[in-house]
Design a protein around this motif. Structure first.
Motif, PDB file in Angstrom:
ATOM      1  N   GLN A 103      -6.722  19.108  38.566  1.00 52.34           N
ATOM      2  CA  GLN A 103      -6.102  20.425  38.497  1.00 52.34           C
ATOM      3  C   GLN A 103      -4.737  20.355  37.827  1.00 52.34           C
ATOM      4  O   GLN A 103      -4.384  21.228  37.025  1.00 52.34           O
ATOM      5  N   TRP A 104      -3.935  19.295  38.145  1.00 54.40           N
ATOM      6  CA  TRP A 104      -2.627  19.150  37.514  1.00 54.40           C
ATOM      7  C   TRP A 104      -2.772  18.993  36.003  1.00 54.40           C
ATOM      8  O   TRP A 104      -1.996  19.560  35.224  1.00 54.40           O
ATOM      9  N   VAL A 105      -3.781  18.247  35.582  1.00 53.00           N
ATOM     10  CA  VAL A 105      -4.034  18.077  34.154  1.00 53.00           C
ATOM     11  C   VAL A 105      -4.337  19.431  33.511  1.00 53.00           C
ATOM     12  O   VAL A 105      -3.783  19.786  32.463  1.00 53.00           O
ATOM     13  N   TRP A 106      -5.187  20.194  34.191  1.00 55.33           N
ATOM     14  CA  TRP A 106      -5.557  21.509  33.651  1.00 55.33           C
ATOM     15  C   TRP A 106      -4.355  22.439  33.585  1.00 55.33           C
ATOM     16  O   TRP A 106      -4.169  23.170  32.602  1.00 55.33           O
ATOM     17  N   MET A 107      -3.525  22.430  34.626  1.00 57.62           N
ATOM     18  CA  MET A 107      -2.355  23.312  34.664  1.00 57.62           C
ATOM     19  C   MET A 107      -1.370  22.976  33.555  1.00 57.62           C
ATOM     20  O   MET A 107      -0.747  23.864  32.966  1.00 57.62           O
ATOM     21  N   LEU A 108      -1.208  21.685  33.265  1.00 52.75           N
ATOM     22  CA  LEU A 108      -0.309  21.295  32.186  1.00 52.75           C
ATOM     23  C   LEU A 108      -0.861  21.704  30.827  1.00 52.75           C
ATOM     24  O   LEU A 108      -0.107  22.060  29.918  1.00 52.75           O
ATOM     25  N   GLN A 109      -2.180  21.663  30.693  1.00 52.96           N
ATOM     26  CA  GLN A 109      -2.798  22.061  29.430  1.00 52.96           C
ATOM     27  C   GLN A 109      -2.902  23.574  29.289  1.00 52.96           C
ATOM     28  O   GLN A 109      -3.008  24.094  28.176  1.00 52.96           O
ATOM     29  N   PRO A 158      -0.659  26.317  30.733  1.00 55.21           N
ATOM     30  CA  PRO A 158       0.477  26.813  31.514  1.00 55.21           C
ATOM     31  C   PRO A 158       0.372  28.292  31.888  1.00 55.21           C
ATOM     32  O   PRO A 158       0.995  28.726  32.855  1.00 55.21           O
ATOM     33  N   GLN A 159      -0.417  29.072  31.153  1.00 53.40           N
ATOM     34  CA  GLN A 159      -0.571  30.497  31.457  1.00 53.40           C
ATOM     35  C   GLN A 159      -1.866  30.780  32.221  1.00 53.40           C
ATOM     36  O   GLN A 159      -2.200  31.945  32.463  1.00 53.40           O
ATOM     37  N   GLY A 160      -2.556  29.733  32.629  1.00 56.61           N
ATOM     38  CA  GLY A 160      -3.840  29.921  33.297  1.00 56.61           C
ATOM     39  C   GLY A 160      -3.707  30.562  34.663  1.00 56.61           C
ATOM     40  O   GLY A 160      -2.709  30.389  35.370  1.00 56.61           O
ATOM     41  N   SER A 161      -4.746  31.279  35.063  1.00 57.66           N
ATOM     42  CA  SER A 161      -4.764  31.969  36.355  1.00 57.66           C
ATOM     43  C   SER A 161      -5.474  31.136  37.405  1.00 57.66           C
ATOM     44  O   SER A 161      -6.141  30.142  37.095  1.00 57.66           O
ATOM     45  N   LYS A 162      -5.382  31.566  38.637  1.00 52.82           N
ATOM     46  CA  LYS A 162      -6.045  30.867  39.738  1.00 52.82           C
ATOM     47  C   LYS A 162      -7.550  30.926  39.566  1.00 52.82           C
ATOM     48  O   LYS A 162      -8.255  29.934  39.812  1.00 52.82           O
TER      49      LYS A 162
END
Length: 601
Positions: free
Chosen positions: A571-577, A579-583
């Protein structure tokens, strides 16, 4: 000129002595508790302030630490006199059990603590009381002095002081400065010099820690060291005494004073420690020779060739500031020399000395990195809240040539349990007894230093890192590991890379026209710093996951286990890739990731 608080304190000390003798107290229960040496004379005490307060007063500096010396009473005896007087005439109605508390620091000649000292907090000052120190004699083959029953004279005490600038007295009764060495004022004001009252070998024999105090005062006051003192400081006898006779806690305390004390200049202090050949004696490897056969790894250093003279100027290119330039030795990286292959103590010492020489060369590069950081980057990129820890930066930089050394330490002989120990961590934790937070900080920096060097991508002086070449994911994950140490890691990595390029390629820091040439390393460091702000990555380690562990288990119908942790990391990898992603988008990604993990297993 005395301040009002100083005048009140000194008046109280005089009054306490007079009060005691007027009552003809030749022996009291309180005094008897304090010391076996009793006050048996009615003659007035001569009360003098010694050392640092007198020195600072003559230099128009303030000091809250006052050392008081007595000629006819011990420090503990006089402290009881002061307390008795103040308690009797105190008009304060507040009765506090620790109001006039007396602390006692026992004499410990084996650790160069020669006099019993009483301490009190009076009128906002930290006051130490002790009697004048007498001339001492030593047993044959012993460094512990023979304790005399009599008090010393002011002359004897002054000559046993560490340096002439600290040997001055202020006589409270006569209101005058006394210079029994006849050169204290000269060495303090007329021709400033750090020099010992007697031969420096004898002074350092008295307390080897004084060699570090000499460095601290030289840096603090910008005074040169006396030539004779320098020769004594570099002697093997003094260095071995510093390692053997002085506790590591005292060494660490003195070093800390160089890092954070008044007018501290840790960079200059470390350079002077290096110049005097004291690095091994300060940053000792506990049990070095006992563990020598188990220490593995190599020490990084370069052969010292010619030198380039460089001047400190400012240059900018593409809006990015360059740092100061300095004198640097080069070139020629030495092939790794395994520490464990050095078969004799002399060979190991020579290898360590090469490492300390490398430490000094890296110190000389500090301003190239720190000047643009302090003067420009911090102002140009205000959204970055993480700051440089300069104290830890310099400590880690100085020890960085040794960061690959480690050994296996036996924890339990019966169970044959061993633990992996890193030499640089031992130098800090055991060698100078710095707190665990410092050990953890340097350990974090050393652990991630190579990753920062790799991220800078300085592979060629002709191919600096261009804007946009950093990966948000890679930088973000690196910052999540280094956390609040990332700026310190970045600048240290820059220094290490600067040294590598300057040494191996003899980069010209000054062009033919005398103007500083730009440094791709400095530019790349700034671009990394700017990238962190542009991508809003500072403090990314403080972000909360979009989907917490409980929601992951509920969404995927999991009961827990290691897979939840693996999905959280994904999830951290995805969030860094993203940054504007939603839950919702993150949950969808986690379901897809979980499905692929199940398929792969």
């Amino acid at each position: 000129t005395l301040t009002e608080d100083e005048r009140i304190l000194f008046t109280a000390l005089e009054a306490a002595a007079e009060h005691h003798y007027q009552r003809k107290r030749t022996q009291s229960p309180e005094v008897e508790k304090g010391s076996s040496t009793l006050v048996t004379q009615r003659r007035a005490l001569n009360i003098r302030v010694a050392g640092g307060w007198v020195r600072d007063k003559l230099l128009n500096r303030t000091s809250d630490d006052i050392d008081v010396t007595l000629d006819k009473a011990s420090g503990v005896q006089f402290a009881h006199m002061v307390r008795d007087y103040l308690e009797q005439y105190d008009d304060d109605d507040v009765d506090h059990p620790h109001k006039y508390k007396i602390g006692v620091i026992s004499a410990n000649p084996s650790q160069s603590k020669h006099l019993e000292t009483a301490t009190m907090k009076l009128f906002g000052f930290h006051v130490d009381f002790c009697h004048l120190r007498a001339e001492e004699t030593y047993h044959v083959d012993s460094r512990i002095p023979v304790i005399r029953d009599t008090f010393g004279t002011p002359y004897e005490d002054a000559m046993r002081r560490d340096f002439t600038i600290n040997s001055l007295f202020y006589n409270i009764r006569t209101h005058s400065v006394e210079d029994y060495t006849r050169r204290g004022i000269h060495d303090l004001i007329t021709q400033p010099t750090i020099v010992t009252p007697i031969h420096p070998m004898e002074t350092f024999h008295d307390d080897p820690l004084r060699v570090l105090r000499a460095i601290r005062f030289a840096v603090r006051f910008q005074y040169p060291l006396d030539d004779e003192l320098r020769r004594a400081a570099t002697s093997r006898e003094v260095q071995e005494s510093l390692m053997r006779k002085v506790s590591r806690e005292r060494v660490g305390t003195e070093l800390e004073a160089m890092f954070t004390g008044k007018a501290a200049n840790p960079q200059m202090a470390l350079a002077l420690i290096n110049e005097l050949g004291l690095s091994d004696a300060v940053f000792v490897i506990i049990g070095n020779e006992a563990n020598a056969h188990t220490i593995c790894g190599s020490i990084v250093f370069y052969a010292h060739g010619g030198k380039e003279d460089c001047t400190s100027q400012d240059n900018s290119q593409d809006g990015i500031s360059d740092g100061s330039t300095i004198t640097i030795a080069g070139p020629s990286l030495q092939p790794p020399i395994a520490y464990q292959n050095q078969t004799t103590p002399k060979e190991r010492e020579m290898l360590r000395n090469n490492g300390w020489s490398e430490s000094l060369q890296r110190l000389k590069l500090v301003e190239i990195i720190l000047t643009p950081y302090k003067d420009n980057w911090v102002k140009k990129y205000p959204d970055i809240r993480t700051q440089l820890d300069e104290r830890i930066f310099l400590l880690a930089l100085y020890l960085s040539p040794f960061r690959d050394l480690s050994w296996q330490d036996t924890v339990n002989v019966k169970q044959k349990m061993k633990r992996h120990r890193v030499v640089t961590m031992s130098m800090i934790k055991d060698g100078i007894k710095f707190p665990n937070r410092d050990v953890d900080a340097v350990e974090c920096i050393m652990e991630h230093l190579d990753s920062f060097i790799k991220e800078l991508k300085v592979t060629s002086i002709a191919a600096p890192c261009e804007k946009g070449s950093f990966s948000r994911l890679e930088v973000g994950m690196l910052l999540r590991k280094a956390k609040k140490r990332w700026v310190t890691c970045l600048l240290l990595a820059g220094c290490v890379e600067l040294r590598s390029y300057h040494a191996q390629q003899q980069i010209q820091l000054v062009d033919s026209d005398g103007t500083p040439s730009s440094s791709s390393v400095v530019h790349t460091c700034e671009k990394f710093y700017r990238f962190v702000q542009e991508q809003n990555l500072d403090c990314c380690w403080e972000l909360q996951p979009l989907v917490n562990g409980k929601d992951i288990m509920q969404s995927l119908n999991l009961k827990g286990g290691p897979i939840v942790g693996q999905l959280t990391e994904e999830q951290w990898v995805w969030m860094l890739q993203n940054p504007q992603g939603s839950k919702q988008e993150c949950e969808a990604f986690l379901k897809q990731k979980y499905s692929s993990m199940i398929t792969a297993s």
